[in-house]
Scaffold this motif. Structure first.
Motif, mmCIF file in Angstrom:
data_model
loop_
_atom_site.group_PDB
_atom_site.id
_atom_site.type_symbol
_atom_site.label_atom_id
_atom_site.label_comp_id
_atom_site.label_asym_id
_atom_site.label_seq_id
_atom_site.Cartn_x
_atom_site.Cartn_y
_atom_site.Cartn_z
ATOM 1 N N ILE A 71 0.831 -1.399 -0.044
ATOM 2 C CA ILE A 71 0.425 -0.237 0.199
ATOM 3 C C ILE A 71 1.035 1.595 -0.065
ATOM 4 O O ILE A 71 0.530 2.187 -1.092
ATOM 5 N N LEU A 72 1.603 1.716 0.756
ATOM 6 C CA LEU A 72 2.779 2.233 0.731
ATOM 7 C C LEU A 72 3.881 2.632 -0.200
ATOM 8 O O LEU A 72 3.799 3.677 -0.958
ATOM 9 N N MET A 73 3.806 1.648 -0.824
ATOM 10 C CA MET A 73 4.610 1.978 -2.067
ATOM 11 C C MET A 73 3.780 2.295 -3.891
ATOM 12 O O MET A 73 4.180 2.597 -4.919
ATOM 13 N N LEU A 74 2.381 2.059 -3.263
ATOM 14 C CA LEU A 74 1.317 1.932 -4.150
ATOM 15 C C LEU A 74 1.347 3.761 -4.430
ATOM 16 O O LEU A 74 1.012 4.612 -5.463
ATOM 17 N N LEU A 75 1.076 4.759 -2.989
ATOM 18 C CA LEU A 75 1.547 5.818 -2.815
ATOM 19 C C LEU A 75 2.196 6.670 -3.065
ATOM 20 O O LEU A 75 1.942 7.690 -4.041
ATOM 21 N N PHE A 76 3.092 6.279 -2.930
ATOM 22 C CA PHE A 76 4.649 5.840 -2.939
ATOM 23 C C PHE A 76 4.563 6.463 -4.632
ATOM 24 O O PHE A 76 4.952 7.754 -5.323
ATOM 25 N N ILE A 77 3.617 5.816 -5.725
ATOM 26 C CA ILE A 77 4.613 5.792 -7.083
ATOM 27 C C ILE A 77 2.821 6.272 -7.238
ATOM 28 O O ILE A 77 3.801 7.498 -8.255
ATOM 29 N N LEU A 78 1.782 6.786 -6.590
ATOM 30 C CA LEU A 78 1.066 7.145 -6.877
ATOM 31 C C LEU A 78 1.083 8.990 -7.300
ATOM 32 O O LEU A 78 1.437 9.695 -7.671
ATOM 33 N N GLY A 79 2.257 9.606 -5.642
ATOM 34 C CA GLY A 79 2.591 10.719 -5.659
ATOM 35 C C GLY A 79 3.656 11.078 -6.186
ATOM 36 O O GLY A 79 3.264 12.156 -7.018
ATOM 37 N N ASN A 80 4.269 10.190 -6.638
ATOM 38 C CA ASN A 80 5.615 10.710 -7.913
ATOM 39 C C ASN A 80 5.261 11.007 -9.431
ATOM 40 O O ASN A 80 5.357 11.589 -9.864
ATOM 41 N N GLY A 81 4.167 10.403 -9.700
ATOM 42 C CA GLY A 81 3.284 10.268 -10.514
ATOM 43 C C GLY A 81 2.672 11.056 -10.491
ATOM 44 O O GLY A 81 2.652 11.922 -11.992
ATOM 45 N N LEU A 82 1.751 12.057 -9.849
ATOM 46 C CA LEU A 82 1.212 13.067 -10.152
ATOM 47 C C LEU A 82 1.879 14.352 -9.927
ATOM 48 O O LEU A 82 1.784 15.824 -10.806
ATOM 49 N N ALA A 83 3.625 13.860 -9.405
ATOM 50 C CA ALA A 83 4.578 14.562 -9.294
ATOM 51 C C ALA A 83 5.475 15.198 -11.268
ATOM 52 O O ALA A 83 5.049 16.270 -11.700
ATOM 53 N N VAL A 84 5.068 14.457 -11.548
ATOM 54 C CA VAL A 84 5.257 14.216 -13.475
ATOM 55 C C VAL A 84 4.715 14.870 -14.171
ATOM 56 O O VAL A 84 4.881 15.680 -14.985
ATOM 57 N N VAL A 85 3.039 14.840 -13.601
ATOM 58 C CA VAL A 85 2.340 16.282 -14.209
ATOM 59 C C VAL A 85 1.803 16.931 -13.705
ATOM 60 O O VAL A 85 0.422 17.420 -14.392
ATOM 61 N N ALA A 86 2.400 17.206 -13.113
ATOM 62 C CA ALA A 86 1.421 18.143 -11.796
ATOM 63 C C ALA A 86 1.336 19.651 -13.378
ATOM 64 O O ALA A 86 2.792 20.279 -13.521
ATOM 65 N N PRO A 87 0.635 20.255 -12.795
ATOM 66 C CA PRO A 87 0.810 21.864 -14.336
ATOM 67 C C PRO A 87 0.804 22.825 -13.018
ATOM 68 O O PRO A 87 1.420 24.178 -14.066
ATOM 69 N N ASN A 88 1.386 22.837 -12.257
ATOM 70 C CA ASN A 88 1.231 24.295 -10.969
ATOM 71 C C ASN A 88 1.894 23.577 -10.034
ATOM 72 O O ASN A 88 1.919 22.794 -9.450
ATOM 73 N N TYR A 89 2.362 24.631 -9.278
ATOM 74 C CA TYR A 89 3.224 24.294 -7.878
ATOM 75 C C TYR A 89 2.502 23.973 -7.009
ATOM 76 O O TYR A 89 2.599 23.350 -6.210
ATOM 77 N N ALA A 90 0.909 24.024 -6.434
ATOM 78 C CA ALA A 90 -0.138 23.541 -5.933
ATOM 79 C C ALA A 90 -0.202 22.265 -6.190
ATOM 80 O O ALA A 90 -0.328 21.287 -4.577
ATOM 81 N N VAL A 91 -0.580 21.498 -7.287
ATOM 82 C CA VAL A 91 -0.268 20.667 -6.908
ATOM 83 C C VAL A 91 0.417 19.806 -6.681
ATOM 84 O O VAL A 91 0.643 18.568 -6.717
ATOM 85 N N LEU A 92 1.771 20.225 -7.463
ATOM 86 C CA LEU A 92 3.327 19.718 -6.676
ATOM 87 C C LEU A 92 3.290 19.302 -5.581
ATOM 88 O O LEU A 92 3.641 17.908 -4.753
ATOM 89 N N MET A 93 2.730 20.781 -4.588
ATOM 90 C CA MET A 93 2.974 20.598 -3.005
ATOM 91 C C MET A 93 2.104 19.162 -3.190
ATOM 92 O O MET A 93 2.045 18.827 -1.619
ATOM 93 N N VAL A 94 0.973 19.200 -3.566
ATOM 94 C CA VAL A 94 0.179 17.987 -3.068
ATOM 95 C C VAL A 94 1.018 16.842 -3.184
ATOM 96 O O VAL A 94 1.013 16.075 -2.207
#
Length: 401
Positions: A94-117
């Motif tokens: 579960i932790l690694m799935l969250l980790f992958i999700l977080g870094n995947g979101l960073a790749v496509v983050a359109p702005n500073y706020a999304v990258l922070m999330v």
């Protein structure tokens, strides 16, 4: 969080088989530790790239590090409590799935706020992964091999500093910072596959009540050492968070040269871990106090040596050695003060350290905005000196008893 040394399946042949697989099993945890270490530290090497691309200041970009550290500080104990009844292998997945999700979101983050999330999501996995991973690693091997198994897992964090961060920095500077987070997500996928295939299912042992664990953690003496940990880390991150702009804007290095300097810093970190462990075994408190003194002196000197390429590199290496040499002794001291709750103590140590990381990154950003980039080393020295003074007072109190 305790784990029984018995596997869920029969204790005989299958348990022995699992223990014989220990190098591969533990290496899957090492890959996870490597990925987590990389995602925590790589942003320091690509901070200017992130700031330029998202149209924010360097100090604002630095808060991505602050919020990650706060996420670890707050999230680690909460996650440890909330997930205490989940089987350890399932929890790691579960932790690694969250980790992958977080870094995947960073790749496509359109702005500073999304990258922070995205950074906050990955931060939630940090402390609990290391806490659970250390317990699992020790239970995959014979009793006389447990320390070695844990050290192999934790080596992922050190290797991330030597290899992962410089490579991630190189990728970010040549293919964009999003590519850095994409490569980290790939490492997370590899770690998840390794955990699913090689880590056996382990059974929870009878747990100490939450009240008993919290009672062990809130002892005044232990809280003092958690504060010392936070202050020491604040001194480290007040400077290290902004090491790239310091080396390019003050020392005069080209941006691509920073990668090699980070590799040298990582080598210093590795040497420090080895030396620090030996010093802690020799004289625990004197070594902790002596190392904090060394850190304060080195950072004070760095105020002057940062203006010359050769002296700056030498100082950074010595700083890496001293800064990470203090951690083994601190960990031993904190664990010894919370014998009734070693897992929560380990998690609390991560929380305190990352709280210091967050404070240091924030303080560093404030110093850049209101004083100057070149003032960071002596600010870091003051924070390390504060940890030293607090440690000295605590040690003197112990000697009088």
């Amino acid at each position: 969080m305790e784990v029984s040394q018995q596997l869920t399946s029969n204790k005989g042949s299958q348990g022995q088989a699992s223990k014989e697989r220990f190098p591969i099993s533990v290496l899957s945890l090492t890959v996870g530790a490597f990925a987590i270490g990389m995602t925590e530290f790589v942003i320091m090497g690509i901070l200017p790239n992130v700031a330029n691309d998202l149209n924010v200041s360097i100090s604002s970009a630095g808060q991505l590090i602050t919020m990650y550290a706060l996420g670890v500080a707050v999230g680690a104990p909460i996650m440890t409590i909330l997930t205490s009844r989940i089987p350890q292998k399932n929890l790691l997945c579960i932790l690694m799935l969250l980790f992958i999700l977080g870094n995947g979101l960073a790749v496509v983050a359109p702005n500073y706020a999304v990258l922070m999330v995205a950074r906050m999501i990955t931060a939630l996995t940090h402390g609990t992964f290391f806490g659970v991973g250390a317990v699992i690693a020790s239970n995959l091997v014979r009793a006389d091999k447990q320390a070695g198994a844990v050290s192999i897992m934790m080596a992922g964090l050190t290797i991330a500093n030597i290899i992962g961060v410089p490579i991630g920095t190189y990728i970010g500077q040549n293919w964009g910072w999003r590519a850095s987070f994409g490569s980290i997500a790939v490492m997370g996928v590899l770690a998840l596959i390794g955990i699913m295939i090689f880590i056996p299912k382990l059974r929870l042992s009878k747990q100490v009540s939450l009240i008993q664990q919290l009672s062990a953690i809130i002892r005044p003496k232990l809280l003092v050492y958690l504060l010392i940990t936070a202050l020491g880390n604040a001194g480290l991150f007040a400077v290290f968070t902004y090491i790239t702009p310091m080396l390019t804007d003050i020392t005069g290095f080209a941006e691509h040269s920073v990668t090699w300097i980070l590799i040298l810093f990582g080598i210093g970190v590795t040497v420090g871990n080895i030396v620090g462990g030996k010093l802690a075994d020799w004289k625990l408190m004197p070594s902790i106090l002596g190392l904090y003194l060394a850190i304060a002196v080195i950072l004070t000197i760095f105020t002057f040596t940062v203006h010359n390429e050769i002296t700056a590199v030498i100082t950074i290496f010595l700083w890496g050695v001293a800064s990470f040499a203090v951690f083994p002794g601190l960990q031993v001291r904190i664990m010894s003060l919370a014998q009734a709750a070693p897992a929560l103590a380990s998690t609390s140590s991560h929380s305190a350290g990352n709280l210091g990381n967050a404070a240091g990154a924030f303080i560093g950003g404030w110093v850049i905005t209101h004083i100057a980039l070149g003032a960071l080393p002596w600010i870091g020295a003051i924070l390390a000196g504060s940890a030293l003074i607090l440690g000295l007072l605590s040690y003197r109190t112990d000697l009088k008893k």
